[in-house]
Scaffold this motif. Structure first.
Motif, mmCIF file in Angstrom:
data_model
loop_
_atom_site.group_PDB
_atom_site.id
_atom_site.type_symbol
_atom_site.label_atom_id
_atom_site.label_comp_id
_atom_site.label_asym_id
_atom_site.label_seq_id
_atom_site.Cartn_x
_atom_site.Cartn_y
_atom_site.Cartn_z
ATOM 1 N N GLU A 36 48.147 46.028 73.075
ATOM 2 C CA GLU A 36 48.760 44.495 71.885
ATOM 3 C C GLU A 36 49.737 44.006 72.307
ATOM 4 O O GLU A 36 50.416 43.791 73.052
ATOM 5 N N VAL A 37 48.730 42.647 72.396
ATOM 6 C CA VAL A 37 49.587 41.273 73.079
ATOM 7 C C VAL A 37 49.444 40.564 72.549
ATOM 8 O O VAL A 37 48.652 40.009 71.673
ATOM 9 N N HIS A 38 51.566 40.005 72.295
ATOM 10 C CA HIS A 38 51.372 38.862 72.021
ATOM 11 C C HIS A 38 52.393 37.515 72.183
ATOM 12 O O HIS A 38 53.047 38.258 72.859
ATOM 13 N N VAL A 39 51.215 36.392 72.229
ATOM 14 C CA VAL A 39 51.775 35.773 73.435
ATOM 15 C C VAL A 39 52.390 34.742 72.599
ATOM 16 O O VAL A 39 52.425 34.207 71.064
ATOM 17 N N ILE A 40 53.794 34.425 73.142
ATOM 18 C CA ILE A 40 54.937 33.062 72.250
ATOM 19 C C ILE A 40 54.428 31.790 74.607
ATOM 20 O O ILE A 40 54.719 32.603 75.416
ATOM 21 N N MET A 41 54.130 30.693 73.260
ATOM 22 C CA MET A 41 54.176 29.785 73.817
ATOM 23 C C MET A 41 55.216 28.164 74.158
ATOM 24 O O MET A 41 55.631 29.051 72.870
ATOM 25 N N ALA A 43 56.388 24.940 74.358
ATOM 26 C CA ALA A 43 55.497 24.019 74.001
ATOM 27 C C ALA A 43 55.724 22.239 74.970
ATOM 28 O O ALA A 43 54.486 21.861 75.287
ATOM 29 N N SER A 44 56.004 22.988 76.512
ATOM 30 C CA SER A 44 55.080 22.440 77.862
ATOM 31 C C SER A 44 53.665 23.559 77.784
ATOM 32 O O SER A 44 53.095 22.812 78.343
ATOM 33 N N ALA A 45 53.719 24.322 78.022
ATOM 34 C CA ALA A 45 52.435 24.986 78.076
ATOM 35 C C ALA A 45 51.681 24.916 77.157
ATOM 36 O O ALA A 45 50.300 25.289 77.857
ATOM 37 N N LYS A 46 51.830 24.195 76.455
ATOM 38 C CA LYS A 46 51.099 23.969 76.016
ATOM 39 C C LYS A 46 50.260 22.695 75.446
ATOM 40 O O LYS A 46 49.037 22.445 75.227
ATOM 41 N N GLN A 47 50.723 22.111 76.749
ATOM 42 C CA GLN A 47 49.803 21.043 77.274
ATOM 43 C C GLN A 47 49.023 21.697 78.586
ATOM 44 O O GLN A 47 48.212 20.807 78.889
ATOM 45 N N PHE A 48 48.878 22.403 78.996
ATOM 46 C CA PHE A 48 48.179 23.090 80.146
ATOM 47 C C PHE A 48 47.604 23.848 79.820
ATOM 48 O O PHE A 48 45.383 23.705 79.935
ATOM 49 N N ILE A 49 46.958 24.793 78.374
ATOM 50 C CA ILE A 49 46.421 25.300 78.117
ATOM 51 C C ILE A 49 46.299 25.570 76.406
ATOM 52 O O ILE A 49 47.860 25.563 75.385
ATOM 53 N N THR A 50 45.199 26.101 75.914
ATOM 54 C CA THR A 50 45.673 25.872 74.549
ATOM 55 C C THR A 50 46.118 27.437 73.628
ATOM 56 O O THR A 50 45.579 28.500 74.286
ATOM 57 N N ASP A 51 46.665 27.383 72.020
ATOM 58 C CA ASP A 51 46.458 28.348 72.122
ATOM 59 C C ASP A 51 45.310 29.230 71.685
ATOM 60 O O ASP A 51 45.279 30.393 71.237
ATOM 61 N N LEU A 52 44.418 28.225 70.836
ATOM 62 C CA LEU A 52 43.413 28.633 70.755
ATOM 63 C C LEU A 52 42.840 29.649 71.676
ATOM 64 O O LEU A 52 41.726 30.716 71.165
ATOM 65 N N THR A 53 42.278 29.953 73.077
ATOM 66 C CA THR A 53 42.452 30.549 73.605
ATOM 67 C C THR A 53 42.970 31.787 73.755
ATOM 68 O O THR A 53 42.296 32.723 74.117
ATOM 69 N N LEU A 54 43.970 31.938 73.800
ATOM 70 C CA LEU A 54 44.806 32.902 74.426
ATOM 71 C C LEU A 54 44.551 33.434 72.882
ATOM 72 O O LEU A 54 44.661 34.996 72.753
ATOM 73 N N GLN A 55 45.010 32.951 71.743
ATOM 74 C CA GLN A 55 44.767 34.129 70.273
ATOM 75 C C GLN A 55 43.470 34.633 70.378
ATOM 76 O O GLN A 55 43.287 35.551 70.215
ATOM 77 N N SER A 56 41.819 33.622 70.859
ATOM 78 C CA SER A 56 40.607 34.600 70.882
ATOM 79 C C SER A 56 41.124 35.903 71.867
ATOM 80 O O SER A 56 39.970 36.284 71.741
ATOM 81 N N LEU A 57 41.940 35.291 72.973
ATOM 82 C CA LEU A 57 41.754 37.112 74.156
ATOM 83 C C LEU A 57 42.730 37.848 73.155
ATOM 84 O O LEU A 57 41.674 39.566 74.370
ATOM 85 N N SER A 58 43.545 37.669 73.319
ATOM 86 C CA SER A 58 44.697 38.672 72.710
ATOM 87 C C SER A 58 44.161 39.052 70.935
ATOM 88 O O SER A 58 44.943 40.508 71.132
ATOM 89 N N LYS A 59 43.753 38.474 70.346
ATOM 90 C CA LYS A 59 43.138 39.201 69.170
ATOM 91 C C LYS A 59 44.053 38.794 68.003
ATOM 92 O O LYS A 59 44.234 39.929 67.530
ATOM 93 N N GLN A 60 45.641 37.997 68.574
ATOM 94 C CA GLN A 60 46.247 37.901 67.695
ATOM 95 C C GLN A 60 47.314 36.763 67.703
ATOM 96 O O GLN A 60 46.305 35.769 68.768
#
Length: 411
Positions: A36-41, A43-60
């Motif tokens: 069960e993967v909970h991603v915390i990004m 602000a700088s990380a969001k310049q390189f990859i979107t939270d929507l991508t990680l939400q879709s992959l983690s289902k969280q």
């Protein structure tokens, strides 16, 4: 292949570097393995990859803002920290490593890290010169001393154009490291010392002459620390009683650390826990003598000579050997010559089950080193001879012997 990740809750912290794109693959692989993967990004990380991508992959839900609380009945960074079996930062920039080392908490990830009691694993990724900078090295050493585990970056062509060490390790390798971590935890639960109470003493005792001067020795505590780690890895309930040491004890919440100073304090700490323990390993270098009197204030210089009267301290091993019932007692004999004869005499005289002899004058052995050269003796004579090996390896082999003998005695 056994999957040690399935059912685990992992906080994946993603920080702002080009390697953040690999976090999508890492999230996917961990989720596919049943975590069960909970991603915390950041602000700088969001310049390189979107939270929507990680939400879709983690289902969280993906977290990035400390103040974006969606459930009024809970505080997100506390709930996440409490639920985690592991906190994994990948990629970890020099910035987040510095924040961790200095206890800064100015965003969702760094705040959660301060609240976390779960083990922390860090996979750095940065320019080769940044990775080699003294400040970064110092921060990583600080974290390693607190028990943070590192997944070293790979070498190769970096995004900045340099070639060298600093590239985020591949997601498949990081997943393997996570699996190995949980496998070690599982083996501890069913290890050869599971359910056993082990006491390890470490370091050199301090015998005060006055408030600013003392008698001590060169013991660094490294051998005792290695024994505590090995005992815990084999499933034991470990108490580490440490005097003066050159570095911090293992930062493992499952290792109880008791700090003492003098030989008398160490004796009292050990004796108070003796009846309940199964194995006691006295790796500490305890002073044989202490000043008869300790001055309450600094002794001022006077005259050409000074006489210091010393008296014997309590011999901890000998005292325990006389009281021994079911306990398995292991001693160390640090010598500068004729180690075998002295060790065998000590084994019998102090009623020990095993004794570890080493010549501290030998190169690579003894105080302050990460390696040792030892001979282990039992009642039957020489049991095991180890050439130059790491102190961690000495600890594993010694505790393996103890586990075998305890198991054999129980049959």
């Amino acid at each position: 292949m056994l999957n040690n990740i399935k059912g685990k809750t992992i906080i994946l912290g993603i920080t702002g570097g080009i390697a953040a794109y690999k976090a999508a693959d890492l999230t996917s692989k961990l989720t596919q393995r049943g975590a069960e993967v909970h991603v915390i990004m950041t602000a700088s990380a969001k310049q390189f990859i979107t939270d929507l991508t990680l939400q879709s992959l983690s289902k969280q839900r993906v977290y990035s803002d400390t103040f974006q609380e969606r459930d009024p009945s809970s505080i997100s960074h506390i709930d996440l920290a409490d639920a985690a079996d592991l906190v994994l930062i990948a990629p970890a920039t020099a910035n987040i490593i510095a924040k961790m080392a200095h206890g800064l908490a100015d965003d969702m990830l760094s705040t959660t890290l301060l609240a976390a009691t779960a083990p922390i694993m860090v996979a750095p990724a940065m320019n080769v010169h940044m990775y080699q900078h003294p400040a970064v090295i110092s921060n990583m050493n600080t974290l390693a001393g607190r028990g943070v585990q590192f997944i070293e970056p790979g070498e190769g062509l970096l995004a900045c154009g340099y070639v060298g060490k600093g590239r985020l390790e591949e997601p498949a390798t990081i997943v393997s490291c996570v699996d190995a971590f949980f496998a070690l935890q599982n083996s501890a639960a069913s290890g050869p010392l599971a359910g056993k109470k082990v006491i390890v003493t470490a370091g050199g005792t301090v015998e005060r002459i006055d408030p600013v001067r003392y008698i001590s020795n060169d013991s660094s505590g490294k051998m005792g620390f290695a024994l505590a780690r090995a005992a815990r890895a084999m499933g034991a309930e470990v108490t580490l009683i440490a005097a003066r040491t050159d570095e911090k004890p293992p930062q493992d919440p499952d290792i109880k650390v008791v700090r003492v100073e003098s030989a008398q304090e160490m004796y009292e700490a050990v004796a108070g826990r003796w009846k309940a323990c199964d194995i006691l390993i006295k790796a500490a270098a305890v002073a044989d003598y202490r000043p008869k009197q300790s001055a309450p204030s600094k002794i001022k210089k006077s005259g050409e000579t000074m006489t210091l009267e010393l008296v014997k301290t309590t011999d901890i091993l000998e005292s325990l050997g006389k009281m021994k019932d079911k306990q398995f007692l292991i001693g160390f004999a640090a010598e500068t010559g004729n180690a075998e004869a002295f060790a065998k005499d000590k084994l019998v005289r102090k009623n020990l089950d095993l004794i570890v002899a080493n010549d501290v004058a030998a190169e690579g052995a003894g105080f302050g080193t990460d390696t040792n050269i030892v001979s282990i003796y039992g009642a039957e004579g020489l049991v095991l001879d180890l050439p130059l090996v790491s102190k961690d390896e000495v600890a594993r082999r010694l505790l393996g012997l103890a586990a075998e003998r305890i198991a054999g005695a129980a049959l």
